[in-house]
Design an enzyme around this catalytic site. Structure first.
Site, PDB file in Angstrom:
ATOM      1  N   ASP A 234      55.516  -2.199  21.257  1.00 38.92           N
ATOM      2  CA  ASP A 234      56.416  -1.199  21.856  1.00 38.92           C
ATOM      3  C   ASP A 234      56.668  -0.199  20.604  1.00 38.92           C
ATOM      4  O   ASP A 234      56.475  -0.516  19.600  1.00 38.92           O
ATOM      5  CB  ASP A 234      57.786  -1.642  22.286  1.00 38.92           C
ATOM      6  CG  ASP A 234      58.532  -0.802  23.280  1.00 38.92           C
ATOM      7  OD1 ASP A 234      58.095   0.349  23.281  1.00 38.92           O
ATOM      8  OD2 ASP A 234      59.305  -1.346  23.816  1.00 38.92           O
TER       9      ASP A 234
ATOM     10  N   ASP B 231      58.657   3.463  32.130  1.00 34.94           N
ATOM     11  CA  ASP B 231      59.867   2.519  32.168  1.00 34.94           C
ATOM     12  C   ASP B 231      60.129   2.658  33.574  1.00 34.94           C
ATOM     13  O   ASP B 231      60.978   1.987  33.874  1.00 34.94           O
ATOM     14  CB  ASP B 231      60.622   3.021  31.017  1.00 34.94           C
ATOM     15  CG  ASP B 231      60.796   2.205  29.852  1.00 34.94           C
ATOM     16  OD1 ASP B 231      59.857   1.191  29.791  1.00 34.94           O
ATOM     17  OD2 ASP B 231      61.448   2.618  28.939  1.00 34.94           O
TER      18      ASP B 231
HETATM   19  C1  GLA Z   1      60.971  -0.024  25.921  1.00 32.99           C
HETATM   20  C2  GLA Z   1      60.190  -0.647  26.721  1.00 32.99           C
HETATM   21  C3  GLA Z   1      61.026  -1.573  27.782  1.00 32.99           C
HETATM   22  C4  GLA Z   1      61.608  -2.622  27.136  1.00 32.99           C
HETATM   23  C5  GLA Z   1      62.504  -2.037  25.869  1.00 32.99           C
HETATM   24  C6  GLA Z   1      63.117  -3.152  25.094  1.00 32.99           C
HETATM   25  O1  GLA Z   1      61.910   0.901  26.514  1.00 32.99           O
HETATM   26  O2  GLA Z   1      59.518   0.455  27.533  1.00 32.99           O
HETATM   27  O3  GLA Z   1      59.965  -2.015  28.860  1.00 32.99           O
HETATM   28  O4  GLA Z   1      60.542  -3.328  26.362  1.00 32.99           O
HETATM   29  O5  GLA Z   1      62.062  -1.055  25.172  1.00 32.99           O
HETATM   30  O6  GLA Z   1      64.010  -2.479  24.432  1.00 32.99           O
END
Ligand code: GLA
Length: 736
Positions: free
Chosen positions: A477, A547
């Protein structure tokens, strides 16, 4: 396929069945573009394609009766008789910014070269492509410029990049060096881009070109969800199925610029490359700077053909590693199910039910490391949190594996929380400048990946965790953009190179980890889809698309993403309702069908599901596995755009073997008393018959394409309403 060279006129013709790209050397030694478009037969003399004269209001070159202002150029340099924006700008040791690179030689190479430290498309055998390298020199600057072009044999694809080498003793400064520049002899065109924001990434925007400069760019230190490093130029009449389209895609994950300039003679200059904003590079003696790669695709059959060309190339000659050609595991991710609030029992409970539903891989998301109970702490402290996981990662991973599931782990290696041991120990490892406070984002700072020491430290730490936990999958990420761009480890003169060096550091860590763990499936992520770009996809063959897991939102996001990227690269998950991003409630079947057009996963707590929901998901996963190869390796054609039809959307996949067709039809919104609708498929064999799987309905390909399938006759609309999705699967009948 070939690269033809006329040695006398110094004309270069890159051509295959689909495309031609032609340029020649001008009397002043610079390069003029002759043509880019549908394949032209090769002839010895292309001089008919060139005309120029000096206009009354023009400046001319000092040593030739030429005005560069009215010449379509191959790689325009700066501050002579062309007033359009250049592809290249360098500052020489005396402060002058004028440059003029003139032709010295060419070389033809079988296959394709790699780019040092940078991701790029590749070939598996040298006969797949041919590469032309043109070398030019600026005698005053004492620097050479290499322009590299690769044409693929069986696809309308030309890749380009540029490289400058300083042969003088003094440092020259590169202020701008674009990967590709093309001057079109027309401006009656529309341009398309993929624009958006967090949770609504890559929506297709189409705008007519107008006089002057128009551009898209990123200044965020990542390719960004605001603008993807891609643009297309199309004729006003171009549709999904017909018309001309030119695509420009950049294999890069940092700040980019994609720019169009329509000049006073209706010429359109398009260029793409590293964003020159807040960039320069000190090039010392004998050093070479190489740009990222631009991938140019031409289509004479609309946007679908453009996309299919990108899909094939990116799926098979950008993505790498064992997972390129393997069916991807169906995963479950605990993020939306638990957020930071979990322990080993909870995870195992989820995993047990997930296994019963048919899931292959359990992914432990954010929150597994030391003290990470909210997004305010602990990034950088990549040691297991013993409160939540007292038996450690290895034990959890073993137990997950014992259940018959693979084990995946979330990391965010480029980040550090101010409240962390790492930050306390190394405050100087953070991106920033002396004497100014850092601007936090999601309560975190960015680690200085332009500094090799930082990359090495993080590498060792992550490597240890992946090894001890016997990890099968990594979700990498990156949750904030870069502010206060700078590094305390760099000299004052090098500060403006920071953003590029940062991305090179990210690529370096990706290289190290993917080489150490060749069997691990990497999925890139950046607060959802903020770094969904070809650079990342070179290292990680799939990316978390957004997301936003709301099924209706995903229709637009995935449809837009498919303009360039194949569904094999899109993570697509079913999540709980009401949806955590929009609050919308959509049927579980719809969430499943939308996620089928991607690499399927679940983002919910399976132990909270009702028996009915479990039955639906069990069936969903087995349906997906049935069609996964068709979707992952097949040819996608978009049929109805949710950007032009507010009520519907549709697309289809044809299997590699041409024997299966899977069609997705979405009803975004119900309308009272609708008419009957025929859905026209594409790319079938007109004289062959297809059976709708599960029925005895048989159709000729021509009926399905030219009349269309009577949807209301073949799908059960008794449960009509908003956000309904339908899947139709056709089999090619074997004929005697
Ligand atoms: C980001 C990712 C999510 C999740 C969060 C965790 O927003 O896109 O899928 O992994 O971080 O903090």
């Amino acid at each position: 396929m070939a690269v033809y060279v006329n040695e006398e006129t110094l004309t270069f013709h890159l051509t295959n069945r689909d495309v031609s790209y032609l340029f020649n050397v001008l009397p002043n030694g610079e390069l003029a573009q002759l043509y880019y478009g549908k394949s032209l037969r090769h002839v010895d003399d292309f001089s008919q394609l060139f005309y120029t004269e000096v206009k009354d209001n023009s400046c001319t070159e000092a040593d030739a009766a030429l005005s560069m202002d009215v010449i379509r150029q191959e790689y325009p340099s700066f501050s002579r008789s062309d007033f359009r924006l250049p592809a290249l700008q360098v500052t020489s040791p005396d402060g002058s910014r004028v440059s003029r690179f003139t032709y010295t030689s060419y070389e033809i190479i079988a296959g394709k070269q790699t780019l040092p430290g940078l991701p790029a498309t590749y070939v598996e055998t040298p006969d797949e492509a041919e590469t032309l390298v043109i070398t030019l020199k600026d005698e005053v600057l004492n620097a050479t410029l290499c322009l590299t072009y690769t044409i693929y044999k069986d696809a309308p694809v030309i890749t380009r990049h540029a490289a400058i080498t300083n042969q003088g003793e003094a440092t020259v400064v590169i202020d701008q060096l674009m990967s590709a520049s093309v001057d079109f002899n027309q401006s009656e065109m529309d341009w398309l881009e993929l624009a958006g924001s967090w949770a609504r990434e890559r929506h297709i925007k189409r705008t007519p070109l107008h006089a002057g400069v128009q551009n898209i760019q990123s200044t965020r230190g990542a390719s960004s969800p605001q603008h993807n490093p891609f643009l297309a130029l199309v004729q006003p009449e171009t549709t999904e199925q017909s018309g001309t389209a030119y695509g420009f895609s950049l294999v890069y994950s940092g700040n980019f610029l994609a720019q169009m300039e329509v000049d006073h003679y209706d010429t359109t200059r398009v260029m793409i490359g590293i964003n020159p904003f807040d960039f320069n590079w000190q090039l010392k003696q004998e050093e070479t700077f190489t740009t990222p790669e631009a991938v140019l695709v031409y289509s004479d059959q609309g946007l679908n053909k453009l996309s299919q060309t990108y899909h094939d190339l990116y799926r098979t000659r950008l993505a790498r590693g064992v997972w390129r050609d393997r069916l991807r595991p169906v995963l479950i991710n605990n993020w939306e199910a638990t957020y930071f609030n979990f322990n080993e029992d909870k995870l195992l409970q989820m995993a047990k039910v997930a296994k019963q539903l048919g899931v292959d891989l359990f992914v432990l998301d954010d929150g597994w490391f030391k003290g990470r109970n909210s997004d305010t702490t602990s990034l950088g402290d990549w040691f297991v949190d013993e409160d939540k996981l007292p038996n450690g990662l290895t034990s959890l991973s073993d137990k997950i594996h014992d259940l018959g599931l693979q084990f995946g782990l979330w990391i965010e290696p480029e980040m550090v929380s101010p409240e962390s041991d790492l930050y306390q120990a190394h405050p100087d490892w953070v991106v920033g400048v002396t004497n100014r406070p850092n601007s936090p984002g999601r309560n975190q700072y960015v680690l200085d990946f332009s500094n090799d020491d930082v990359v090495s430290y993080i590498y060792e730490l992550i490597k240890a965790r992946l090894t001890e936990a016997n990890v099968d999958y990594v979700k990498w990420d990156m949750n904030r953009f870069i502010t206060e761009a700078g590094s305390v480890a760099l000299d004052a003169n090098d500060q403006a190179s920071f953003r590029h060096r940062y991305i090179l550091g990210v690529y370096k860590l990706y290289t190290l980890l993917t080489e150490d763990f060749p069997e691990v499936l990497f999925e890139s992520c950046a607060a959802g889809g903020a770094r969904f770009d070809p650079g990342m996809l070179y290292y990680a063959p799939q990316a978390w698309t957004s997301d936003d897991t709301d099924a209706l939102e995903r229709v637009k996001i995935q449809y837009g993403t498919s303009l360039v990227y194949p569904v094999s690269m899109m993570g697509a998950h079913v999540s709980a309702v009401p949806n955590h991003q929009t609050g919308r409630v959509t049927p579980l079947e719809t969430r499943g069908i939308v996620s089928f057009s991607g690499m399927l996963g679940y983002e919910l707590d399976p132990s909270q599901l009702t028996d009915e929901e479990k039955t639906i998901i069990h069936k969903q996963i087995s349906t997906y596995k049935n069609i996964q190869a068709i979707v992952q390796f097949g040819k996608m054609t978009r049929l109805i755009s949710p950007f032009s039809d507010p009520l519907h959307a549709s697309w289809q996949f044809i299997s590699e073997s041409n024997t299966d067709v899977v069609v997705t039809f979405i009803q975004q919104q119900a309308r009272p008393n609708p008419g009957f609708r025929q859905l026209k498929l594409a790319g079938l064999q007109p004289d062959r018959r297809y059976r709708l799987v599960g029925t005895d309905h048989v159709f000729y390909g021509d009926q399905l394409m030219y009349h269309g399938i009577e949807l209301d006759r073949h799908i059960d609309r008794s449960d009509a309403g908003d956000a309904r999705a339908y899947l139709l699967h056709f089999n090619l009948l074997e004929e005697a």
